[in-house]
Design an enzyme around this catalytic site. Sequence first.
Site, PDB file in Angstrom:
ATOM      1  CB  CYS A  16      -0.934   0.018   1.203  1.00 48.18           C
ATOM      2  SG  CYS A  16      -0.064   0.177   2.770  1.00 48.18           S
ATOM      3  CB  CYS A  71       4.383  -0.307   2.077  1.00 51.36           C
ATOM      4  SG  CYS A  71       3.331  -1.520   2.872  1.00 51.36           S
ATOM      5  CG  ASP A 120      12.699  29.850 -32.418  1.00 55.70           C
ATOM      6  OD1 ASP A 120      13.141  31.008 -32.438  1.00 55.70           O
ATOM      7  OD2 ASP A 120      13.185  28.922 -33.078  1.00 55.70           O
TER       8      ASP A 120
END
Length: 695
Positions: A15, A18, A412
């Site tokens: 989970c 952890c 650009d």
Amino acid sequence: MTATRAELAIGGMTCASCAARIEKKLNRVGGVDASVNYATETAVVTYDPAATSLADLVGVVEGIGYHASPVDDGDHAGGGDGRHLTRRLAASAALTVPIVAMAMAMSLRPPAWREVSLVLATPVVLWGALPFHRATWANLRHRTATMDTLISLGVLAAYTWSVVVLASGADRDIYFEVAAAVTVFLLAGRVLEARAKRRAGEALRALLELGAKDASVLDDDGQERLVPVGELHVGDRFVVRPGEKIATDGVVVEGASAVDRSLLTGESVPVEVAVGDDVAGATVNAGGRLVVRATRVGSDTALAQIARLVSEAQRGKAPVQRLADRVSAVFVPAVIVFALGTLVVWLATGAAAADAFTAAVAVLIIACPCALGLATPTALLVGTGRGAQLGILIKGPEVLESTRRVDTVVLDKTGTVTTGVMTLVDVVPAAGVDRDEALRLVAAVESASEHPIGRAIVRAATERFGAGGIPPVDGFVSHRGVGVEGVVEGRHVVVGRGIEATVDGRPLARFVVADEVKPTSREAIARLRELGLRPVLLTGDTADVAHDVARQVGVDAADVDAEVFPADKVDVVKRLQDEGRVVAMVGDGVNDAAALAQSDLGLAMGTGTDVAIEASDLTLVGGDLRAAADAIRLSRRTLRTIKGNLFWAFAYNVAALPLAATGRLDPMVAGAAMAFSSVFVVTNSLRLRRFRPDR
């Protein structure tokens, strides 16, 4: 300090708690910066080799009850226990069905149905739920709690209560069906979650498998021999026949063909290549026979670099995920306290022990924060993987937030809006000056220049007079960003900014040079506008040329910045930011790198330089400007998916906890709902695989 970066495969995580715990433990080591991702089951660590070692960090992870091992680029960690979970699920489900049937239908109950339920439930609780119990025990030994703690406590509490009631002979409710069914639902959730996580990472795995496996290398005597791609070296020449994949990045030395680059760029139209053109590995030769000289192999190829960028993006954490991590870290202990409080309150108000126990168990089971840990990483896995398939590389999760806020996009001109290939359009001679003479003199000076404008003039003069018709130049000098000068046939020729030329101090001619607008640029800018972005055209060209391009592609005249020196591009971005705009910049050259870095969101055309790509947040592997709009759309959709996942995860817990605490939620239903929440979050993320470009 000279920092070292490494990746660890983490095993045993169940989970988000952890992951948070491992991350916290690693970051306590001096000189270590760690990020642990539950979905990819990896930890990325940056550490000082003088202070600690990778082996020490592996020991830290294993010391708190998890597994860790170093991985190389391209390796995939995790997901190894899917088959074991499936076997546990199948056996547990087979035993649980009759338990639930007996509990819910009196007509199905044999005389000793309670004892039968005990016999069937015991292997489910002790063996089927063993992964949860094992993880809980490891956590307890280190005085911590995770989602497994909640599951294990809930299942064992229901089972133990039932055993005690059965042994005492009391006429009270038993909960064997709850203990067994919750185990089955949660195992099913884990299995579906593991499968969904594998599907979430499919795009990257598919990308890594795109490359050719073998190459037909040409020996010095012209003989072909088939070798594995891994044995290719820079400088090797190899043959690519029609329909074959190009083995590695290289340059064409023989032949001409069309190359299908859709695997890397998402562009469906093959690109014509001939001698001298670069080609990328994993693209497909769609036409004639080619001989290619390898220029990059192994981890240096475009495909490997793309895979590396995608992997790094998937391992990162968005700002919104860090909030979820902090919540998960304190959530489990808070839930245990809340469950005990629920039990105490029910008993204190005179409720039956069975009712109090049922409510407390429901609280433990419904509150597991699994969905919180999966909300962000699964969406990132799918979103970045899908982007890679379309030639859009998202460098990190923090980029997603930037795409949401951007309101202005600076483009650009050269190489982004236009092809970047300059062509001489016109020569306007001064009074009394011969047009051809002016072209001949200026071409002579520009023949010593590497500037694209100069090459365009030389190309036009060569076509007009032939290679021998351009005289030599003496005393050539280049003034960066200003112009060039030299002596031609005893005359001093100066070609200045704006393509104005003089000879011996007198006006000579004005040269009109332009590059062709890309056919997709107008459509691309229209799509950027649809996303709420205001396009600004930026160029070093003259105002006349800039406004002509702007008119062709649909940029307002007021949003054109012309005659901008390369070093001044950053100032344009800063000025827009000072006006309160959130700026995205699209560029492709070395001189765009600083502006890309300054902008709130940098997008580099993958056809440009490595410096520009390194400075950007998003890379568009192809040269199609329409991909910029697709990149922003995909990023925004990924961010929306993450936020939707987090909302569901938070809202689910907030809404369900009061129901459980007040006895309105059966523990068995709570188990099913908790498992469904995780599967829902991952499935919602998988919808990103259906993202389609507007091309």
